[in-house]
Design a protein around this motif. Structure first.
Motif, PDB file in Angstrom:
ATOM      1  N   VAL A  98       0.866  -1.178   0.000  1.00  0.00           N
ATOM      2  CA  VAL A  98       0.000   0.000   0.000  1.00  0.00           C
ATOM      3  C   VAL A  98       0.903   1.227   0.000  1.00  0.00           C
ATOM      4  O   VAL A  98       1.844   1.310   0.799  1.00  0.00           O
ATOM      5  CB  VAL A  98      -0.924   0.028   1.237  1.00  0.00           C
ATOM      6  CG1 VAL A  98      -1.726   1.330   1.281  1.00  0.00           C
ATOM      7  CG2 VAL A  98      -1.851  -1.180   1.231  1.00  0.00           C
ATOM      8  N   VAL A  99       0.626   2.156  -0.900  1.00  0.00           N
ATOM      9  CA  VAL A  99       1.374   3.413  -0.977  1.00  0.00           C
ATOM     10  C   VAL A  99       0.414   4.548  -0.652  1.00  0.00           C
ATOM     11  O   VAL A  99      -0.632   4.685  -1.289  1.00  0.00           O
ATOM     12  CB  VAL A  99       1.983   3.625  -2.375  1.00  0.00           C
ATOM     13  CG1 VAL A  99       2.678   4.989  -2.453  1.00  0.00           C
ATOM     14  CG2 VAL A  99       2.960   2.508  -2.712  1.00  0.00           C
ATOM     15  N   ALA A 100       0.767   5.359   0.330  1.00  0.00           N
ATOM     16  CA  ALA A 100      -0.085   6.478   0.727  1.00  0.00           C
ATOM     17  C   ALA A 100       0.460   7.777   0.156  1.00  0.00           C
ATOM     18  O   ALA A 100       1.475   8.288   0.618  1.00  0.00           O
ATOM     19  CB  ALA A 100      -0.175   6.572   2.243  1.00  0.00           C
ATOM     20  N   ASN A 101      -0.209   8.269  -0.874  1.00  0.00           N
ATOM     21  CA  ASN A 101       0.054   9.624  -1.377  1.00  0.00           C
ATOM     22  C   ASN A 101      -0.954  10.531  -0.671  1.00  0.00           C
ATOM     23  O   ASN A 101      -1.838  11.117  -1.278  1.00  0.00           O
ATOM     24  CB  ASN A 101      -0.123   9.663  -2.895  1.00  0.00           C
ATOM     25  CG  ASN A 101       0.094  11.036  -3.504  1.00  0.00           C
ATOM     26  OD1 ASN A 101      -0.435  11.335  -4.572  1.00  0.00           O
ATOM     27  ND2 ASN A 101       0.847  11.895  -2.842  1.00  0.00           N
ATOM     28  N   ALA A 102      -0.803  10.571   0.642  1.00  0.00           N
ATOM     29  CA  ALA A 102      -1.741  11.282   1.510  1.00  0.00           C
ATOM     30  C   ALA A 102      -0.972  11.773   2.723  1.00  0.00           C
ATOM     31  O   ALA A 102       0.157  11.340   2.976  1.00  0.00           O
ATOM     32  CB  ALA A 102      -2.872  10.343   1.941  1.00  0.00           C
ATOM     33  N   ASN A 103      -1.578  12.681   3.483  1.00  0.00           N
ATOM     34  CA  ASN A 103      -0.832  13.209   4.618  1.00  0.00           C
ATOM     35  C   ASN A 103      -0.686  12.142   5.705  1.00  0.00           C
ATOM     36  O   ASN A 103      -1.648  11.454   6.060  1.00  0.00           O
ATOM     37  CB  ASN A 103      -1.481  14.496   5.135  1.00  0.00           C
ATOM     38  CG  ASN A 103      -2.618  14.265   6.089  1.00  0.00           C
ATOM     39  OD1 ASN A 103      -2.401  14.015   7.274  1.00  0.00           O
ATOM     40  ND2 ASN A 103      -3.848  14.352   5.590  1.00  0.00           N
ATOM     41  N   PRO A 104       0.535  11.965   6.217  1.00  0.00           N
ATOM     42  CA  PRO A 104       0.809  10.867   7.148  1.00  0.00           C
ATOM     43  C   PRO A 104       0.017  10.938   8.447  1.00  0.00           C
ATOM     44  O   PRO A 104      -0.259   9.899   9.061  1.00  0.00           O
ATOM     45  CB  PRO A 104       2.317  11.006   7.421  1.00  0.00           C
ATOM     46  CG  PRO A 104       2.851  11.775   6.265  1.00  0.00           C
ATOM     47  CD  PRO A 104       1.759  12.707   5.864  1.00  0.00           C
ATOM     48  N   ILE A 105      -0.347  12.135   8.892  1.00  0.00           N
ATOM     49  CA  ILE A 105      -1.091  12.248  10.150  1.00  0.00           C
ATOM     50  C   ILE A 105      -2.425  11.524  10.033  1.00  0.00           C
ATOM     51  O   ILE A 105      -2.816  10.748  10.913  1.00  0.00           O
ATOM     52  CB  ILE A 105      -1.269  13.728  10.533  1.00  0.00           C
ATOM     53  CG1 ILE A 105       0.093  14.330  10.891  1.00  0.00           C
ATOM     54  CG2 ILE A 105      -2.239  13.870  11.701  1.00  0.00           C
ATOM     55  CD1 ILE A 105       0.064  15.813  11.142  1.00  0.00           C
ATOM     56  N   ASP A 106      -3.139  11.744   8.939  1.00  0.00           N
ATOM     57  CA  ASP A 106      -4.405  11.041   8.740  1.00  0.00           C
ATOM     58  C   ASP A 106      -4.188   9.549   8.520  1.00  0.00           C
ATOM     59  O   ASP A 106      -4.953   8.716   9.011  1.00  0.00           O
ATOM     60  CB  ASP A 106      -5.158  11.632   7.551  1.00  0.00           C
ATOM     61  CG  ASP A 106      -5.878  12.922   7.902  1.00  0.00           C
ATOM     62  OD1 ASP A 106      -5.878  13.293   9.092  1.00  0.00           O
ATOM     63  OD2 ASP A 106      -6.427  13.570   6.988  1.00  0.00           O
ATOM     64  N   VAL A 107      -3.155   9.208   7.759  1.00  0.00           N
ATOM     65  CA  VAL A 107      -2.903   7.793   7.466  1.00  0.00           C
ATOM     66  C   VAL A 107      -2.705   7.010   8.757  1.00  0.00           C
ATOM     67  O   VAL A 107      -3.318   5.957   8.970  1.00  0.00           O
ATOM     68  CB  VAL A 107      -1.673   7.635   6.549  1.00  0.00           C
ATOM     69  CG1 VAL A 107      -1.282   6.159   6.421  1.00  0.00           C
ATOM     70  CG2 VAL A 107      -1.955   8.222   5.168  1.00  0.00           C
ATOM     71  N   PHE A 108      -1.870   7.529   9.654  1.00  0.00           N
ATOM     72  CA  PHE A 108      -1.495   6.757  10.836  1.00  0.00           C
ATOM     73  C   PHE A 108      -2.399   6.997  12.044  1.00  0.00           C
ATOM     74  O   PHE A 108      -2.413   6.185  12.964  1.00  0.00           O
ATOM     75  CB  PHE A 108      -0.035   7.037  11.196  1.00  0.00           C
ATOM     76  CG  PHE A 108       0.923   6.524  10.168  1.00  0.00           C
ATOM     77  CD1 PHE A 108       1.212   5.174  10.088  1.00  0.00           C
ATOM     78  CD2 PHE A 108       1.503   7.379   9.245  1.00  0.00           C
ATOM     79  CE1 PHE A 108       2.078   4.683   9.124  1.00  0.00           C
ATOM     80  CE2 PHE A 108       2.372   6.903   8.275  1.00  0.00           C
ATOM     81  CZ  PHE A 108       2.657   5.550   8.210  1.00  0.00           C
ATOM     82  N   GLU A 109      -3.153   8.087  12.034  1.00  0.00           N
ATOM     83  CA  GLU A 109      -4.047   8.338  13.165  1.00  0.00           C
ATOM     84  C   GLU A 109      -5.504   8.014  12.857  1.00  0.00           C
ATOM     85  O   GLU A 109      -6.253   7.644  13.762  1.00  0.00           O
ATOM     86  CB  GLU A 109      -3.924   9.797  13.612  1.00  0.00           C
ATOM     87  CG  GLU A 109      -2.584  10.117  14.256  1.00  0.00           C
ATOM     88  CD  GLU A 109      -2.606  11.422  15.029  1.00  0.00           C
ATOM     89  OE1 GLU A 109      -3.627  12.127  14.972  1.00  0.00           O
ATOM     90  OE2 GLU A 109      -1.597  11.733  15.687  1.00  0.00           O
ATOM     91  N   SER A 110      -5.913   8.159  11.599  1.00  0.00           N
ATOM     92  CA  SER A 110      -7.327   7.970  11.261  1.00  0.00           C
ATOM     93  C   SER A 110      -7.607   6.702  10.468  1.00  0.00           C
ATOM     94  O   SER A 110      -8.706   6.158  10.540  1.00  0.00           O
ATOM     95  CB  SER A 110      -7.839   9.178  10.461  1.00  0.00           C
ATOM     96  OG  SER A 110      -7.682  10.372  11.190  1.00  0.00           O
ATOM     97  N   MET A 111      -6.632   6.234   9.694  1.00  0.00           N
ATOM     98  CA  MET A 111      -6.874   5.088   8.822  1.00  0.00           C
ATOM     99  C   MET A 111      -6.482   3.762   9.455  1.00  0.00           C
ATOM    100  O   MET A 111      -6.598   2.717   8.816  1.00  0.00           O
ATOM    101  CB  MET A 111      -6.135   5.268   7.490  1.00  0.00           C
ATOM    102  CG  MET A 111      -6.651   6.412   6.652  1.00  0.00           C
ATOM    103  SD  MET A 111      -5.842   6.475   5.035  1.00  0.00           S
ATOM    104  CE  MET A 111      -6.538   7.998   4.377  1.00  0.00           C
TER     105      MET A 111
END
Length: 562
Positions: A323-336
């Motif tokens: 999985v590659v996240a072209n998204a802001n890391p704060i949302d990726v690791f705190e919300s997803m």
């Protein structure tokens, strides 16, 4: 010998690494100049041999996500890009309005690769064709109190001559700072082309500009050459491109892209930035990859701290090898994901990083060719009301527009036919902090926008009047279409934390190799884009996607899919 001892013992500006160790770390963050495609694995894909649905699921169709997916597709793998917006590109998009106006969301100027005398190349992906980048008539125009400077395209000697015409006593320093930027670019290019091999015993001699600039802000680099504070500010006129004033901005992140513009020129794509995004989407789909729009990822699926896929808002699950996240890391690791205990150290690190400014934009369609009537030849203009860049930055953070500067884009001077006949398309931009808009968050999210709209109109009117005063008399009466973008607009369409346009700030401790790497503590979960290495800007996020792909290929070579 003295130089070698200094390299061993002298601390960096941050004070926490001996210089030799700092440079080793720095060099580890410099990627190869070009991908060696022949060294990477090729399909058949994992999906076609059983197991996961896709070889890679990419969260977000920004340029980094699209370039990463394009690399997978090029090698015969099967990527899936999931984008929450209905248009691909992230900030590299455009939107239409009545009257035939089409507004670019973000792009003013970028570099462009050249082949056979035509600027049509996306670096790293030479198979993508059909794009055309056209040069700006001037690189940019900088207006300061008492100074009005047009910077020429691809002519650093002329640029130095223009500056020396205003600051004769600083001629040697002007030539010196330009040579420092050129030397830094040469050192990094030479190191990259060497395949990352360097003799640390002779490093200071072999790469003098890299040593000279390491651990310094752009302001410190300037201080070593230039005395006049007005000249320092004029040379630093592009700092708005990078989001921090010279006193805070990493020297690397001002010097390298700026000398690239000065030597190679600034360009703009026909078809707007959307043409770049669309070309990448076409490339992906033609090679068996997929791009799904209007598909918001809500959750990264984990099995024992290993990413195995994602789930979208409609409940659909997609499995993948990575999985590659072209998204802001704060949302990726705190919300997803719900891994706060496992990731507590990583999350603490993220929370200490400073987030870049957002921006406020006014998109104007004019009912007449005002720019032509006024005989203005420029396409990109930067206006500053003073020379104190730190004070200007504080004003931007606080959305203080008592005496605003601005960036102005006059698109019709880039190429003919940009606007409907006899009309103009222009963009007024100011960097802006998010805190001013935080009070509207809840109402904005619930559709109660009366107070929010009143505030954005107030600020837009201030900027329009300032542009009218400085450069475009009669602007207010020529407006046919007006659209306004705020930090909340940026958040809505890109989901970037605090509406950031540059990811993390490019400070000394968060740029180059110290910037968040593309690998993460979650196995098989990678990052691409402005929030990770090498940083923000069109010329950085596309390489970020390609570097992310290369990192994944490295792991696949070490542990081939079964």
């Amino acid at each position: 010998m003295a130089q070698t001892r200094q390299l061993d013992d002298s601390p960096t500006a941050e004070g926490f690494l001996p210089r030799r160790d700092f440079l080793r770390t720095l060099l580890a963050g410099i990627p190869a100049m070009a991908l060696d495609w022949n060294s990477f694995p090729r399909g058949p894909s994992v999906a076609r041999t059983g197991g996961a649905d896709y070889d890679a699921v990419i969260i977000g169709a920004g340029l980094a996500g699209l370039s990463c997916a394009a690399a997978f597709a090029r090698q015969g793998f099967r990527p899936l890009v999931l984008e929450q917006h209905t248009v691909p590109g992230g900030y590299a998009t455009a939107f239409k309005r009545l009257g035939g106006f089409v507004f670019d969301v973000s792009l003013h100027s970028t570099g462009a690769g050249e082949r056979a005398g035509v600027h049509d190349l996306i670096p790293g992906l030479p198979e993508i064709k059909g794009l055309e980048f056209v040069p700006h008539p001037y690189l940019y125009r900088a207006i300061f109190p008492g100074f009005d400077i047009r910077v020429p395209q691809r002519n650093t000697a002329k640029y130095a001559e223009i500056l020396a015409g205003f600051f004769a006593s600083e001629k040697d320093g002007i030539v010196g700072i330009i040579e420092d930027m050129k030397g830094l670019a040469r050192d990094i290019n030479r190191y990259s082309q060497s395949g990352g091999k360097a003799d640390m015993a002779t490093f200071a001699k072999d790469f003098p500009y890299l040593v000279k600039c390491s651990g310094k802000t752009w302001g410190q680099m300037l201080d070593a050459r230039i005395r006049d504070p007005k000249l320092k500010s004029i040379i630093s006129a592009l700092w708005g491109y990078y989001g921090l004033p010279p006193s805070k901005l990493s020297a690397f992140y001002y010097a390298l892209p700026t000398i690239g513009y000065l030597e190679e020129g600034g360009f703009y794509p026909k078809g707007r930035s959307q043409a770049i995004s669309d070309a990448l989407v076409k490339f992906i789909r033609e090679r068996g990859g997929m791009v799904k729009l209007g598909a918001r990822v809500e959750r990264v699926i984990l099995e024992g701290h290993v990413a195995t896929g994602v789930a979208t808002a409609d409940g659909t699950e997609y499995s993948a090898r990575v999985v590659v996240a072209n998204a802001n890391p704060i949302d990726v690791f705190e919300s997803m994901m719900d891994e706060k205990e496992y990731l507590k150290d990583y999350l603490a690190k993220l929370r200490k990083m400073s987030v870049s400014l957002s921006c406020f934009q006014v998109f104007l369609g004019l009912k007449k060719d005002l720019v032509g009537e006024l005989k203005i030849p420029d396409s990109e203009v930067f206006y500053s009301p003073g020379f104190d860049d730190d004070a200007a930055y504080r004003s931007l953070l606080e959305a203080d527009l008592r005496d605003p500067g601005f960036g102005l884009m006059l698109y019709d001077n880039v190429y003919r036919g940009y606007s409907p006949p006899g009309k103009n398309t222009i963009n007024i931009m100011s960097l802006q902090g998010y805190d001013h808009w935080a009070r509207f968050e809840e109402d904005y999210g619930n559709g109660r926008k009366k107070e929010y709209r009143a505030e954005r109109e107030r600020i837009a009117d201030i900027l329009i009047k300032k542009v009218e005063e400085v450069l475009l008399p009669g602007l207010s009466g020529a407006i046919e279409i007006k659209e306004i973008g705020t930090p909340l607009t940026n958040w809505r369409y890109t989901r970037n934390y605090r509406g950031a346009i540059y990811g993390w700030d490019q400070t000394l401790d968060n740029s180059g190799p110290t910037r968040l790497p593309q690998t993460t503590p979650v196995k098989n979960l990678y990052l691409a884009g402005a929030w990770t290495q090498p940083g923000h800007g069109y010329g950085a996020v596309i390489p970020s996607g390609l570097q992310c792909f290369a990192e994944i290929m490295k792991s696949w070579k070490e542990a081939p899919p079964r």
